[in-house]
Design an enzyme around this catalytic site. Structure first.
Site, PDB file in Angstrom:
ATOM      1  N   LYS A   1      22.711 -31.723 -66.301  1.00  0.00           N
ATOM      2  CA  LYS A   1      23.883 -32.433 -66.829  1.00  0.00           C
ATOM      3  C   LYS A   1      23.828 -33.907 -66.405  1.00  0.00           C
ATOM      4  O   LYS A   1      24.106 -34.801 -67.207  1.00  0.00           O
ATOM      5  CB  LYS A   1      25.172 -31.762 -66.321  1.00  0.00           C
TER       6      LYS A   1
ATOM      7  N   GLN B   1      31.326 -26.770 -61.509  1.00  0.00           N
ATOM      8  CA  GLN B   1      30.301 -25.776 -61.835  1.00  0.00           C
ATOM      9  C   GLN B   1      30.692 -24.404 -61.284  1.00  0.00           C
ATOM     10  O   GLN B   1      31.052 -24.259 -60.117  1.00  0.00           O
ATOM     11  CB  GLN B   1      28.952 -26.235 -61.246  1.00  0.00           C
TER      12      GLN B   1
ATOM     13  N   ASP C   1      35.135 -28.601 -70.167  1.00  0.00           N
ATOM     14  CA  ASP C   1      34.671 -27.222 -70.311  1.00  0.00           C
ATOM     15  C   ASP C   1      35.557 -26.457 -71.301  1.00  0.00           C
ATOM     16  O   ASP C   1      35.139 -25.439 -71.847  1.00  0.00           O
ATOM     17  CB  ASP C   1      34.781 -26.488 -68.959  1.00  0.00           C
TER      18      ASP C   1
HETATM   19  N1  GUN Z   1      28.251 -22.123 -65.014  1.00  0.00           N
HETATM   20  C1  GUN Z   1      27.421 -21.665 -65.999  1.00  0.00           C
HETATM   21  N2  GUN Z   1      27.774 -22.191 -67.180  1.00  0.00           N
HETATM   22  C2  GUN Z   1      28.841 -22.983 -66.954  1.00  0.00           C
HETATM   23  C3  GUN Z   1      29.644 -23.824 -67.791  1.00  0.00           C
HETATM   24  O1  GUN Z   1      29.466 -23.906 -69.014  1.00  0.00           O
HETATM   25  N3  GUN Z   1      30.650 -24.499 -67.171  1.00  0.00           N
HETATM   26  C4  GUN Z   1      30.882 -24.396 -65.838  1.00  0.00           C
HETATM   27  N4  GUN Z   1      31.897 -25.084 -65.333  1.00  0.00           N
HETATM   28  N5  GUN Z   1      30.154 -23.634 -65.036  1.00  0.00           N
HETATM   29  C5  GUN Z   1      29.138 -22.941 -65.593  1.00  0.00           C
END
Ligand code: GUN
Length: 284
Positions: free
Chosen positions: A53, A97, A120
């Protein structure tokens, strides 16, 4: 006839290029989209996702900050970090995350993210906005699926869409988005009876169950568009989707591969949400 392969990887790259160019233009007006990612603890898979990211933000020309916090961080400390980010004008999107360490209540943390920064789209308020059709940031994987369907040249309006899986992160929101696109939507799940008969009526079949190759050709109507959200690691070390790709390839009209289908769209949509949040804040 062999299905058209929906190249998510290439489509995601196109979207990223569109975002990069729009960001360049926004910067001339003094607007710099900013994403803050918070990682608690040392889970190796999460560290890789967060690194991706961060790298993609830089490619887009975004302001990017990553807050790497130790495993022992308390819920109060994490909530204080989120509160700071909510107030930070350089940050338009906040992503905590998941999964979080067990001593932290994920729900409390997600609920604490300001709705306009919830890139998200996981919070109850964002979910509620999606259900009632209000303007909102959309959850990334479901938004990516709709984008893939559109860019494959399929208009969901009037089509029968069957979603297999009812998770809060994929199944439920993608069903809502398909409904918003005027599809007739059926949701199947682990307790559904006669799933094969239902799925094989679908013009659009979305599968998100986390079981490798569980959906074979008998579930697929000839010519249907098949979207495979699953990413499963086989004993051989190879990745497989929830759909038996080789078996469905000559039945479906179009199908997403794994890897290189839905997966790359998620991060592209995260960038798009950050851009959207920045534009909204600037009144663009
Ligand atoms: N962990 C795995 N995929 C995601 C996601 O799309 N968003 C977040 N916040 N955590 C994750």
């Amino acid at each position: 006839m062999s299905a058209k392969v929906i190249e998510g990887k290439r489509i995601a790259q196109e979207i990223r290029e569109e975002i990069r160019q729009e960001t360049e233009r926004l910067k001339e007006r003094g607007i710099v989209p900013g994403l803050a990612v918070v990682l608690v603890g040392g889970d190796p898979a999460s560290a890789v996702y967060v690194g991706n990211k961060e790298k993609t933000c830089k490619e887009m020309g975004f302001h990017s900050e990553v807050h790497r916090l130790p495993e022992e961080t308390t819920q109060e400390q994490l909530l204080a970090v989120v509160a700071d980010l909510n107030r930070n004008d350089a940050v338009h999107g906040i992503l905590v995350q998941l999964p979080l360490p067990k001593h932290i209540a994920e729900k409390a943390v997600i609920d604490a993210i300001a709705v306009e920064k919830d890139v998200d789209g996981f919070s109850p308020q964002s979910t509620g906005n999606l259900v009632i059709g209000d303007e909102s940031l959309l959850p990334c994987t479901p938004a990516g699926i709709i984008e893939l369907i559109r860019r494959a040249g399929v208009d969901p309006a009037g089509k029968h869409a069957v979603v297999i899986g009812r998770s809060n992160i994929v199944g439920k929101p993608v069903a809502m988005l398909l409904l918003r696109e005027n599809a007739t939507v059926t949701i199947c799940h682990s307790r559904t009876e006669n799933m094969e008969a239902i799925a094989s009526q679908a013009d659009i079949l979305v599968v998100a169950i986390g079981k490798p190759k569980a959906i074979g050709r008998r579930y697929v109507k000839p010519g249907a568009i098949v979207i495979d959200v699953g990413v499963n690691r086989l004993e051989s070390g190879k990745l497989a989707g929830d759909v038996d790709y080789d078996e469905c390839l000559d039945v479906a009209g179009a199908i997403t591969p794994v890897p290189g289908g839905v997966g790359p769209m998620t991060i592209a949509m995260l960038m798009q949400n950050t851009l959207k949040a920045a534009k909204r804040k600037a009144g663009v």
